[in-house]
Every structure is written in structure tokens, then in C-alpha cells.
Design a protein around this motif. Structure first.
Motif, PDB file in Angstrom:
ATOM      1  N   ALA A  72     -34.295   8.564 -52.579  1.00 62.30           N
ATOM      2  CA  ALA A  72     -34.068   9.753 -51.774  1.00 62.30           C
ATOM      3  C   ALA A  72     -32.796  10.202 -51.371  1.00 62.30           C
ATOM      4  O   ALA A  72     -32.785  11.085 -50.316  1.00 62.30           O
ATOM      5  N   GLU A  73     -31.803   9.576 -52.427  1.00 61.42           N
ATOM      6  CA  GLU A  73     -30.660  10.438 -52.019  1.00 61.42           C
ATOM      7  C   GLU A  73     -30.301  11.727 -52.425  1.00 61.42           C
ATOM      8  O   GLU A  73     -30.637  12.033 -53.877  1.00 61.42           O
ATOM      9  N   LEU A  74     -29.318  12.014 -52.707  1.00 59.16           N
ATOM     10  CA  LEU A  74     -29.217  13.314 -53.510  1.00 59.16           C
ATOM     11  C   LEU A  74     -27.246  13.021 -53.746  1.00 59.16           C
ATOM     12  O   LEU A  74     -26.628  12.939 -52.343  1.00 59.16           O
ATOM     13  N   SER A  75     -27.003  13.392 -54.987  1.00 60.19           N
ATOM     14  CA  SER A  75     -25.311  12.881 -54.966  1.00 60.19           C
ATOM     15  C   SER A  75     -25.054  14.590 -54.264  1.00 60.19           C
ATOM     16  O   SER A  75     -25.544  15.593 -54.489  1.00 60.19           O
ATOM     17  N   PRO A  76     -23.364  14.284 -54.680  1.00 60.51           N
ATOM     18  CA  PRO A  76     -23.120  16.039 -53.999  1.00 60.51           C
ATOM     19  C   PRO A  76     -23.201  16.668 -55.238  1.00 60.51           C
ATOM     20  O   PRO A  76     -23.173  17.770 -55.281  1.00 60.51           O
ATOM     21  N   GLU A  77     -23.649  16.497 -56.674  1.00 64.60           N
ATOM     22  CA  GLU A  77     -23.699  17.448 -57.688  1.00 64.60           C
ATOM     23  C   GLU A  77     -25.091  17.931 -57.298  1.00 64.60           C
ATOM     24  O   GLU A  77     -25.639  18.882 -58.235  1.00 64.60           O
ATOM     25  N   GLU A  78     -25.882  16.888 -56.841  1.00 63.08           N
ATOM     26  CA  GLU A  78     -27.321  16.804 -57.190  1.00 63.08           C
ATOM     27  C   GLU A  78     -27.586  17.998 -56.021  1.00 63.08           C
ATOM     28  O   GLU A  78     -28.532  19.532 -55.406  1.00 63.08           O
ATOM     29  N   ALA A  79     -27.118  18.079 -54.829  1.00 67.01           N
ATOM     30  CA  ALA A  79     -26.997  18.844 -53.458  1.00 67.01           C
ATOM     31  C   ALA A  79     -26.447  19.936 -53.976  1.00 67.01           C
ATOM     32  O   ALA A  79     -27.372  20.907 -53.947  1.00 67.01           O
ATOM     33  N   ASP A  80     -24.923  20.255 -55.075  1.00 63.33           N
ATOM     34  CA  ASP A  80     -25.004  21.844 -55.665  1.00 63.33           C
ATOM     35  C   ASP A  80     -25.713  22.120 -56.236  1.00 63.33           C
ATOM     36  O   ASP A  80     -26.067  23.670 -56.320  1.00 63.33           O
ATOM     37  N   ALA A  81     -26.781  21.126 -56.833  1.00 63.26           N
ATOM     38  CA  ALA A  81     -27.516  22.260 -57.714  1.00 63.26           C
ATOM     39  C   ALA A  81     -28.608  22.628 -56.832  1.00 63.26           C
ATOM     40  O   ALA A  81     -29.488  23.461 -56.965  1.00 63.26           O
ATOM     41  N   VAL A  82     -29.232  22.237 -55.739  1.00 62.98           N
ATOM     42  CA  VAL A  82     -30.306  22.220 -54.989  1.00 62.98           C
ATOM     43  C   VAL A  82     -30.289  23.560 -54.417  1.00 62.98           C
ATOM     44  O   VAL A  82     -30.971  24.893 -54.310  1.00 62.98           O
ATOM     45  N   LEU A  83     -28.815  23.919 -53.724  1.00 70.36           N
ATOM     46  CA  LEU A  83     -28.243  24.722 -52.781  1.00 70.36           C
ATOM     47  C   LEU A  83     -28.072  25.834 -53.869  1.00 70.36           C
ATOM     48  O   LEU A  83     -28.726  26.903 -53.274  1.00 70.36           O
ATOM     49  N   ILE A  84     -27.391  25.532 -54.970  1.00 73.27           N
ATOM     50  CA  ILE A  84     -27.002  26.813 -55.119  1.00 73.27           C
ATOM     51  C   ILE A  84     -27.671  27.307 -57.298  1.00 73.27           C
ATOM     52  O   ILE A  84     -28.066  28.126 -57.644  1.00 73.27           O
ATOM     53  N   ASP A  85     -26.977  26.174 -57.694  1.00 76.88           N
ATOM     54  CA  ASP A  85     -27.954  26.389 -59.113  1.00 76.88           C
ATOM     55  C   ASP A  85     -29.827  26.724 -59.233  1.00 76.88           C
ATOM     56  O   ASP A  85     -30.026  27.383 -59.643  1.00 76.88           O
ATOM     57  N   ALA A 114     -19.664  23.864 -43.410  1.00 84.37           N
ATOM     58  CA  ALA A 114     -18.581  22.736 -43.427  1.00 84.37           C
ATOM     59  C   ALA A 114     -19.049  22.539 -44.673  1.00 84.37           C
ATOM     60  O   ALA A 114     -18.064  21.283 -44.914  1.00 84.37           O
ATOM     61  N   TYR A 115     -20.260  21.797 -45.001  1.00 83.08           N
ATOM     62  CA  TYR A 115     -20.565  21.475 -46.535  1.00 83.08           C
ATOM     63  C   TYR A 115     -19.683  21.831 -47.384  1.00 83.08           C
ATOM     64  O   TYR A 115     -19.118  20.854 -48.104  1.00 83.08           O
ATOM     65  N   ASP A 116     -19.450  23.318 -47.608  1.00 87.16           N
ATOM     66  CA  ASP A 116     -18.367  24.017 -48.431  1.00 87.16           C
ATOM     67  C   ASP A 116     -16.803  23.163 -48.019  1.00 87.16           C
ATOM     68  O   ASP A 116     -15.888  22.484 -49.393  1.00 87.16           O
ATOM     69  N   GLU A 117     -16.706  23.029 -46.688  1.00 84.47           N
ATOM     70  CA  GLU A 117     -14.991  22.007 -46.692  1.00 84.47           C
ATOM     71  C   GLU A 117     -15.122  21.010 -46.966  1.00 84.47           C
ATOM     72  O   GLU A 117     -14.600  20.444 -48.181  1.00 84.47           O
ATOM     73  N   GLN A 118     -15.931  19.797 -47.059  1.00 87.94           N
ATOM     74  CA  GLN A 118     -16.539  18.657 -47.412  1.00 87.94           C
ATOM     75  C   GLN A 118     -16.457  18.685 -48.463  1.00 87.94           C
ATOM     76  O   GLN A 118     -15.755  17.695 -49.175  1.00 87.94           O
ATOM     77  N   THR A 138     -21.675  27.926 -51.751  1.00 86.74           N
ATOM     78  CA  THR A 138     -22.663  28.455 -50.221  1.00 86.74           C
ATOM     79  C   THR A 138     -21.729  29.768 -49.777  1.00 86.74           C
ATOM     80  O   THR A 138     -22.748  30.301 -49.769  1.00 86.74           O
ATOM     81  N   THR A 139     -20.337  29.563 -49.210  1.00 90.91           N
ATOM     82  CA  THR A 139     -20.523  30.072 -48.400  1.00 90.91           C
ATOM     83  C   THR A 139     -20.722  31.460 -49.290  1.00 90.91           C
ATOM     84  O   THR A 139     -19.972  32.774 -48.633  1.00 90.91           O
ATOM     85  N   ASP A 140     -19.618  31.731 -50.262  1.00 91.04           N
ATOM     86  CA  ASP A 140     -19.624  32.820 -51.453  1.00 91.04           C
ATOM     87  C   ASP A 140     -21.043  33.122 -51.078  1.00 91.04           C
ATOM     88  O   ASP A 140     -21.133  34.385 -51.563  1.00 91.04           O
ATOM     89  N   MET A 141     -21.788  32.484 -52.189  1.00 87.64           N
ATOM     90  CA  MET A 141     -23.477  33.430 -51.807  1.00 87.64           C
ATOM     91  C   MET A 141     -23.892  33.739 -50.843  1.00 87.64           C
ATOM     92  O   MET A 141     -24.764  34.806 -50.640  1.00 87.64           O
ATOM     93  N   ILE A 142     -23.327  32.881 -49.702  1.00 84.12           N
ATOM     94  CA  ILE A 142     -24.324  34.178 -48.552  1.00 84.12           C
ATOM     95  C   ILE A 142     -23.183  35.409 -47.871  1.00 84.12           C
ATOM     96  O   ILE A 142     -24.057  36.327 -47.948  1.00 84.12           O
ATOM     97  N   ALA A 143     -21.650  34.951 -48.917  1.00 90.30           N
ATOM     98  CA  ALA A 143     -20.782  36.288 -48.478  1.00 90.30           C
ATOM     99  C   ALA A 143     -21.453  37.904 -49.333  1.00 90.30           C
ATOM    100  O   ALA A 143     -21.423  38.867 -49.657  1.00 90.30           O
ATOM    101  N   GLY A 144     -22.139  37.144 -50.527  1.00 90.68           N
ATOM    102  CA  GLY A 144     -22.496  37.897 -51.770  1.00 90.68           C
ATOM    103  C   GLY A 144     -23.667  38.929 -50.982  1.00 90.68           C
ATOM    104  O   GLY A 144     -23.810  39.978 -51.263  1.00 90.68           O
ATOM    105  N   TRP A 145     -24.557  39.074 -50.451  1.00 89.57           N
ATOM    106  CA  TRP A 145     -25.400  39.774 -49.866  1.00 89.57           C
ATOM    107  C   TRP A 145     -24.433  40.776 -48.963  1.00 89.57           C
ATOM    108  O   TRP A 145     -25.488  41.672 -48.439  1.00 89.57           O
ATOM    109  N   GLY A 146     -23.573  40.609 -49.033  1.00 83.36           N
ATOM    110  CA  GLY A 146     -22.756  42.154 -48.587  1.00 83.36           C
ATOM    111  C   GLY A 146     -23.152  43.113 -46.736  1.00 83.36           C
ATOM    112  O   GLY A 146     -23.461  41.740 -46.468  1.00 83.36           O
TER     113      GLY A 146
END
Length: 268
Positions: A125-138, A238-242, A248-256
């Protein structure tokens, strides 16, 4: 011989008796091939009703599990799980992804592996940092949420109330994936969302506020969509800083400039 079971205090006498009988039977049938028992479902989370049954995961060695199948009854579901399956982490979007949350906060009634089984249950039931990146971004859950939220805003701007409400409501599952992935957790089943948020709050998302935003979004409240965006953007920063990246902030910024609509009804 009855194995040493650790039974949650909230179980009724009838439930306790049923679990002891189940453990005795499986020990007699499987001996050392019985690795453990895990209580899932409503009974495992102290939110059972008179209509609830017992959902018990019977963890067996691979060889023993190959000879067993899941058994359903009105009182008890015995869900057979092999050791290899328990250790296998299904990726987001795969056939077995949704099964992972069935282990979340599920009491381990019996662990005959010296703690390895309990650790494997928690890990499901936990996500590793890499798994979290995959859910959020990939897997585009963050971008997908922004897309539905943006569509709700444009529909509202253009006077399409029904369409705005549909898109706002459709954004909610994507939002929940984002909220839980950011804190390294698998999103709960809808049935257990309020229970999990109240018993295991999500950092940065006060329970009543998050449930309120979900309800308001389902109702088509456009203000809720904008309020949620501010929270998501802050949580992503906060997530990106950690994580030490800016994905994730780049993805949001990509919406211009289209992000202007999240700040003002007249933008975009």
C-alpha cells in the motif's frame, strides 16, 4: 494446534471464533506452507456493518497456493495469496494495481515468516519515490487532473453548466491519485476514503477540507476547482523539493497562459 493469532480488539466474539476456526483449518490443511493470515475489508478496519463478511487473505507458499483457490461465502471470503504474489508490486494501471490497497492498514493476524510477511503487507500500500513519480508524471495523473479541471473551468466560462459539472466530477479520481501519490500512498477505494482520511490523515490536506473539496467538485462548484488547484500546486512544489527535481512543477508550468483561468473567471 491453534496458531498464535493477533486479533483486533474490535472484533465480535462471533468474528473471533470464525477466524480461529479458519486458522485451525488452514494450519491442518497446509502445515508449514501456511505463511500467514491478513484481515482485510471492513472488519479489518473496524468499520463493518451487519452486512459485512470477513475478508481473510490466506498467504501460502507458491506450491501450496497453486493447489488452492479463493473461496467465497456469506460469512467469510478466503482469498488465497501466494508468497510471490504478495512480494510482487503491481505498477499503476496494471491488472492488479487496484488489489494493492486491499492491504492498506490491514491487520496481520498471523505471521510465520519472522516479520517478512508484515513488511510485505505494508509495502503493497506504499509507493516508493519512483512509483510516486510514475503515477504523477509518467502515467499522467497530475496532467490529467489539470486537464479535467481546465475543461470544467472553460465550460463554466462559456455557460455550459452541465458540461462543467461533468468535467469537475470526472476530475476527482485523478485528483485523489495525485493527493495520495504525493505522500507515497496508494489511493483508497472510494468506500474507504473518508475512513482513511480520518484515521490516517494526509499531510498538507486537512481531512474535512479535502473531503469538502471533493464534495464540492462533484457538485460542480467551480470555486472548488480553483481552490483545489492552489493546494495541488503548493503540494507539488513541496514534493519536488523533497524529491530533488522539478518534474511536477514543470508539468504544471507547461500549461502556460492557460493557467490564468485557474486564477480568474475571465482568464484563458
Amino acid at each position: 494446534m491453534t496458531p498464535d493469532l493477533v486479533l483486533p480488539a474490535w472484533l465480535t466474539p462471533a468474528q473471533r471464533a470464525a477466524l480461529v476456526a479458519l486458522a485451525d483449518r488452514n494450519l491442518a490443511d497446509h502445515g508449514d506452507d501456511l505463511l500467514g493470515l491478513v484481515l482485510s475489508g471492513s472488519a479489518g478496519r473496524n468499520c463493518a456493518t451487519e452486512h459485512s463478511d470477513l475478508d481473510v487473505m490466506v498467504v501460502l507458499t507458491d506450491a501450496a497456493a497453486a493447489l488452492r483457490s479463493t473461496v467465497h461465502s456469506p460469512e467469510v471470503d478466503e482469498i488465497v495469496d501466494s508468497w510471490t504474489d504478495l512480494l510482487t508490486l503491481a505498477p499503476f494501471g496494471s491488472e492488479h494495481w487496484w488489489y494493492r490497497w486491499s492491504y492498506a492498514w490491514a491487520p496481520v493476524l498471523l505471521d510465520r515468516t519472522g516479520g517478512e510477511l508484515a513488511a510485505a503487507v505494508r509495502r503493497q500500500a506504499e509507493l516508493s519515490p519512483e512509483e510516486a513519480d510514475a503515477v504523477l508524471i509518467d502515467r499522467d495523473r497530475l496532467d490529467g487532473w489539470i486537464n479535467f479541471a481546465y475543461r470544467a473551468l472553460t465550460n463554466d466560462r462559456d455557460g455550459r453548466a452541465l458540461e462543467a459539472r461533468l468535467d469537475a466530477a470526472e476530475s476527482v479520481p485523478w485528483l485523489l491519485d495525485v493527493v495520495f501519490a504525493i505522500v507515497g500512498r496508494v489511493r483508497p477505494y472510494n468506500k474507504y476514503l473518508p475512513w482513511e482520511l480520518r484515521t490516517h490523515p494526509v499531510d498538507g490536506w486537512p481531512t474535512d477540507e479535502l473531503l469538502g473539496l471533493v464534495q464540492r467538485s462533484l457538485d460542480g462548484d467551480i470555486t472548488a476547482v480553483r481552490d483545489t488547484f492552489l493546494r495541488v500546486r503548493s503540494a507539488c512544489a513541496a514534493y519536488d523539493e523533497q524529491r530533488g527535481h522539478t518534474r511536477t512543477t514543470d508539468m504544471i508550468a507547461g500549461w502556460g497562459d492557460e493557467l490564468d483561468l485557474f486564477a480568474s473567471p475571465g482568464g484563458g
